[in-house]
Structures are given as structure tokens and as C-alpha cells.
Design a protein around this motif. Structure first.
Motif, PDB file in Angstrom:
ATOM      1  N   ILE A   1      -6.174   6.057  31.740  1.00 39.49           N
ATOM      2  CA  ILE A   1      -7.836   5.259  31.242  1.00 39.49           C
ATOM      3  C   ILE A   1      -8.273   6.109  30.225  1.00 39.49           C
ATOM      4  O   ILE A   1      -8.621   7.372  30.531  1.00 39.49           O
ATOM      5  N   SER A   2      -8.643   5.764  29.177  1.00 37.04           N
ATOM      6  CA  SER A   2      -9.249   6.671  28.147  1.00 37.04           C
ATOM      7  C   SER A   2     -10.081   5.657  27.202  1.00 37.04           C
ATOM      8  O   SER A   2     -10.154   4.490  27.445  1.00 37.04           O
ATOM      9  N   SER A   3     -11.025   6.446  26.275  1.00 31.17           N
ATOM     10  CA  SER A   3     -11.937   5.508  25.446  1.00 31.17           C
ATOM     11  C   SER A   3     -12.823   4.783  26.040  1.00 31.17           C
ATOM     12  O   SER A   3     -12.977   3.457  25.765  1.00 31.17           O
ATOM     13  N   ILE A   4     -13.421   4.985  27.268  1.00 30.45           N
ATOM     14  CA  ILE A   4     -14.011   4.204  28.137  1.00 30.45           C
ATOM     15  C   ILE A   4     -15.589   3.886  27.351  1.00 30.45           C
ATOM     16  O   ILE A   4     -16.265   5.104  26.848  1.00 30.45           O
ATOM     17  N   THR A   5     -15.810   2.788  27.068  1.00 32.59           N
ATOM     18  CA  THR A   5     -17.069   2.402  26.638  1.00 32.59           C
ATOM     19  C   THR A   5     -17.875   1.448  27.876  1.00 32.59           C
ATOM     20  O   THR A   5     -17.416   1.532  29.016  1.00 32.59           O
ATOM     21  N   CYS A   6     -19.034   0.934  27.424  1.00 30.13           N
ATOM     22  CA  CYS A   6     -19.664   0.243  28.683  1.00 30.13           C
ATOM     23  C   CYS A   6     -18.989  -1.182  28.787  1.00 30.13           C
ATOM     24  O   CYS A   6     -19.551  -1.786  29.709  1.00 30.13           O
ATOM     25  N   ASP A   7     -18.116  -1.559  27.796  1.00 27.68           N
ATOM     26  CA  ASP A   7     -17.550  -2.895  28.010  1.00 27.68           C
ATOM     27  C   ASP A   7     -15.888  -2.968  27.651  1.00 27.68           C
ATOM     28  O   ASP A   7     -15.516  -4.080  27.456  1.00 27.68           O
ATOM     29  N   SER A   8     -15.536  -1.866  27.514  1.00 23.63           N
ATOM     30  CA  SER A   8     -13.963  -1.756  27.102  1.00 23.63           C
ATOM     31  C   SER A   8     -13.465  -0.189  27.614  1.00 23.63           C
ATOM     32  O   SER A   8     -14.099   0.569  27.957  1.00 23.63           O
ATOM     33  N   PHE A   9     -11.989  -0.429  27.541  1.00 25.52           N
ATOM     34  CA  PHE A   9     -11.126   0.720  27.883  1.00 25.52           C
ATOM     35  C   PHE A   9      -9.747   0.612  27.384  1.00 25.52           C
ATOM     36  O   PHE A   9      -9.472  -0.578  27.128  1.00 25.52           O
ATOM     37  N   LYS A  10      -9.317   1.801  27.178  1.00 25.97           N
ATOM     38  CA  LYS A  10      -7.904   1.821  26.788  1.00 25.97           C
ATOM     39  C   LYS A  10      -7.095   2.156  28.287  1.00 25.97           C
ATOM     40  O   LYS A  10      -7.204   2.896  28.789  1.00 25.97           O
ATOM     41  N   ILE A  11      -5.976   1.554  28.247  1.00 18.38           N
ATOM     42  CA  ILE A  11      -5.084   1.642  29.367  1.00 18.38           C
ATOM     43  C   ILE A  11      -3.694   1.707  28.845  1.00 18.38           C
ATOM     44  O   ILE A  11      -2.910   1.231  27.913  1.00 18.38           O
ATOM     45  N   SER A  12      -3.002   2.816  29.536  1.00 16.48           N
ATOM     46  CA  SER A  12      -1.446   3.195  29.041  1.00 16.48           C
ATOM     47  C   SER A  12      -0.748   3.489  30.381  1.00 16.48           C
ATOM     48  O   SER A  12      -1.471   4.062  31.357  1.00 16.48           O
ATOM     49  N   TRP A  13       0.539   3.417  30.121  1.00 18.07           N
ATOM     50  CA  TRP A  13       1.219   4.225  31.285  1.00 18.07           C
ATOM     51  C   TRP A  13       2.788   4.369  30.938  1.00 18.07           C
ATOM     52  O   TRP A  13       2.960   4.117  29.723  1.00 18.07           O
ATOM     53  N   SER A  14       3.380   5.008  31.837  1.00 15.28           N
ATOM     54  CA  SER A  14       4.705   5.403  31.418  1.00 15.28           C
ATOM     55  C   SER A  14       5.847   4.607  32.225  1.00 15.28           C
ATOM     56  O   SER A  14       5.239   3.988  33.221  1.00 15.28           O
ATOM     57  N   MET A  15       7.004   4.294  31.920  1.00 18.56           N
ATOM     58  CA  MET A  15       7.985   3.591  32.813  1.00 18.56           C
ATOM     59  C   MET A  15       9.277   3.665  32.236  1.00 18.56           C
ATOM     60  O   MET A  15       9.725   4.381  31.111  1.00 18.56           O
ATOM     61  N   ASP A  16      10.313   3.399  33.251  1.00 16.44           N
ATOM     62  CA  ASP A  16      11.661   3.716  32.919  1.00 16.44           C
ATOM     63  C   ASP A  16      12.182   2.873  31.577  1.00 16.44           C
ATOM     64  O   ASP A  16      11.578   1.764  31.576  1.00 16.44           O
ATOM     65  N   SER A  17      13.105   3.073  31.077  1.00 14.71           N
ATOM     66  CA  SER A  17      13.449   2.358  29.943  1.00 14.71           C
ATOM     67  C   SER A  17      14.350   1.177  30.115  1.00 14.71           C
ATOM     68  O   SER A  17      14.404   0.005  29.824  1.00 14.71           O
TER      69      SER A  17
END
Length: 360
Positions: A41-57
């Protein structure tokens, strides 16, 4: 290496897709789709956030959607899903990561959330094959930004009313709060961390250190009211001691407490002081001599004159210690109206006058 361009997902558009008429239909068995791992979780504001993850191909090309389970942390002990492996929250089309999740009606500022993710593949019959749920990640949304505070400021300006003259700031407390102690420092009023009253997202709550003062006057007398919710003794100090051309003024908050009264918090911080440094970049700065709430104007004879807004109750936070010898302490003749206390008061989330769209 540059971060991939994120996609924005508006929560309002995160509807259950075709074929998922209820939370208990449209979801297939757990499939061998790649499991989201290392949720970030990154770029957190009061009403939003960015989410990313890794996964197998393996199986990644089959992914058509993401299922996102987002809960307030205090609800963690509740039944997570209505049915095993059936999400009750958000469905988003698969987009490049990191993905921005945004929705003013869904996320509140300064609130702890938990989030988990599934990958899903929409089938020809409209149902979904899904992966297992990822690990659960916790995060907390941020305070209001200056953009949001400027929205509050505009709302407050709309009801501030005409300006009335005043000459003193005052603070009411119990008698012992003004008694000298063995320590000479106790001849000063000392800043304390602001409580959690007011807007939930205000960046000053629980962080800014200061001393609360009032300056409102009675309309018929032009003097401070004799009633108080905070105590029968009043410290009173000439306005120019705390507010002059070496003082910056900032807008801090606008709120009400399920009543017709509205409160505006302004911060007075001597130029270059720690309080001034805290406020810069966090709070909207006001013009000392021309704003809708509290003004300090230099007259032709060099003296300073002061005015406060008539139609709001001003709460003034002064960020530095105040020497008691610079003012006077006396008992007031009125009543202690405890119902008017704003200590840790909760803002009315339904008021259309003092709420903005990003939370309460």
C-alpha cells in the motif's frame, strides 16, 4: 527503474459485474489463478491509496478482475464474508498495477483499514473462477490535505457573518490552573497537544501543541460573555500581545456538534516558531488584516485594531507559552455551561454546512 503508471479505480464504479446478482452467486470454486502476494500500500491520502502486489506468471493472462475486501479495522472480528470465499466488497477490472483506489463516500480520513485481494477470471457463463485470498494488510488513511482544508475554509467563509471589534483574548479554567507553583515555569500557560474534537481529518488534532483562547464577544455589550463551559476563572490578555504583525494566522477546522452553533479553529503562531513550522504546508494561511474570521489591522495612528466573525464561535490556538503576568485573572459572574464544552467533541457527519465530500 520508474514506477509503472497507476490506474485509478473509482469506488463508485466498482459494481458487482454481470452475472453476480448477489454476494452469494456468480463466484466459482477456488481456481489455480495466481495468488496475490507481498501486498503493498502506498500514496495514502485521506480518501485514496495505491495498491500493488506480486504474483506468479502462471495463469496471469486469464485474470479479468480483482476482488478487493476492504474493511474498517474495528470490524475485523466480524464475520469476514457472508459465504466462504465470497467477497462482500469491491470488484474491479484487472488493470496495470499499482492501482489507485479512490472513493470519497467509502474511505474516511485517519481511519485504520484492512485489505485483502483475490484474482478472478470471468467465465463464459458469467460466473467467476477465483484465487485464494491474499494475506490481510493493515493501513491507516491520512489527514486532510490543504486542498480539503481549503474546501472547509470556503464553507466556513460562507457563514462567518460580519466582523465585530474586540480587544482581549481570554481563557476560562478552574482556579487551580492559574495558581503559581514552586516552579517558576508554572507562571506560564503551557501548550498542550490538541484533543480529537472537530473534523476527523484535521491535521492539527492529536498533533499540534497550543493553548486555546476565545475572543467572541456578546453582541449587546461588546465584551466577553460571563458564562463559560470550562471554569469560573478567566485569564484575560490584550489582543496585541498574542496577535500582531509578527504572528501568522492559519485556518485549522470548521465543525458543529449536532447543534446550530458552528465552530472555526484558527491558529496563531509567532513567525518562525515551532508552531509556525508545523502549520506551514499543512494549513491554509490567512491574511492577518483581511480574512473572514479574525483580523489584526494597523490604524493611521499606528495602533492595532481587532475584529472577529459574528456568526461562528472562534477557537483560537496560540502555539507558544504565555506569561500569566502579561494578563489578569479574575472570577466571572456567569454560569458554567458544560453542555457547550468542545473537549473531544465529535463532529456531526450529517451537517451539510460544515462537511466536505471526503469524510467526516
Amino acid at each position: 527503474m520508474a514506477e509503472p503508471r497507476s490506474s485509478t479505480v473509482e469506488l463508485r464504479s466498482l459494481q458487482l459485474a454481470e452475472g453476480t446478482e448477489s454476494a452469494d452467486s456468480g463466484i466459482g470454486d477456488v481456481d489455480d489463478l495466481p495468488l496475490p502476494q507481498q501486498i503493498h500500500i502506498s500514496s495514502i491520502t485521506c480518501d485514496s491509496f495505491k495498491i500493488s502486489w506480486s504474483m506468479d506468471s502462471r495463469g496471469r493472462d486469464r485474470i479479468s478482475h480483482y476482488f478487493i475486501d476492504l474493511n474498517k479495522k474495528e470490524n475485523l472480528s466480524c464475520n469476514k464474508f457472508k459465504h466462504k470465499d465470497v467477497p462482500t466488497k469491491l470488484v474491479a477490472k484487472a488493470v496495470p498495477l499499482p492501482m489507485t483506489v479512490r472513493g470519497h463516500w467509502f474511505l474516511s480520513p485517519r481511519t485504520e483499514y484492512t485489505v485483502a485481494v483475490q484474482t478472478a477470471a470471468k467465465q463464459p457463463d458469467g460466473e467467476y473462477a477465483v484465487s485464494q485470498w491474499s494475506e490481510i494488510i493493515e493501513f491507516c488513511t491520512a489527514d486532510y490535505s490543504t486542498v480539503h482544508l481549503n474546501q472547509l475554509l470556503q464553507k466556513a467563509e460562507a457563514i462567518a457573518g460580519r466582523m465585530l471589534p474586540f480587544t482581549v483574548f481570554y481563557r476560562n479554567q478552574q482556579r487551580e490552573s492559574f495558581l503559581p507553583d514552586r516552579d517558576a515555569q508554572c507562571r506560564h500557560l503551557l501548550p498542550a497537544v490538541k484533543d480529537d474534537s472537530g473534523s476527523h481529518g484535521s491535521p492539527i488534532s492529536g498533533k499540534l501543541e497550543g493553548i486555546f483562547f476565545s475572543c467572541n464577544t456578546e453582541f449587546n455589550t461588546g465584551k466577553p460573555p460571563q458564562d463559560s463551559p470550562y471554569g469560573p476563572y478567566r485569564f484575560q490578555i490584550q489582543a496585541d500581545v498574542l496577535f500582531n504583525h509578527n504572528t501568522n494566522i492559519y485556518f485549522g477546522d470548521f465543525y458543529c456538534m449536532y447543534t446550530s452553533y458552528h465552530y472555526v479553529i484558527v491558529v496563531l503562531a509567532p513567525v518562525g516558531s515551532p508552531g509556525d513550522s508545523f502549520c506551514k504546508g499543512r494549513l491554509p494561511v490567512l491574511d492577518r488584516s483581511s480574512n473572514c474570521f479574525l483580523t489584526c489591522t494597523k490604524e493611521d495612528d499606528g495602533s492595532l485594531s481587532f475584529r472577529h466573525a459574528q456568526d461562528v464561535i472562534l477557537e483560537v490556538i496560540y502555539t507558544e507559552p504565555v506569561d500569566l503576568s502579561l494578563g489578569t485573572v479574575a472570577q466571572i459572574s456567569g454560569h458554567q455551561l458544560m453542555s457547550l464544552s468542545t473537549a473531544n467533541a465529535k463532529k456531526d457527519p450529517s451537517c451539510k454546512i460544515c462537511n466536505i465530500s471526503v469524510g467526516r
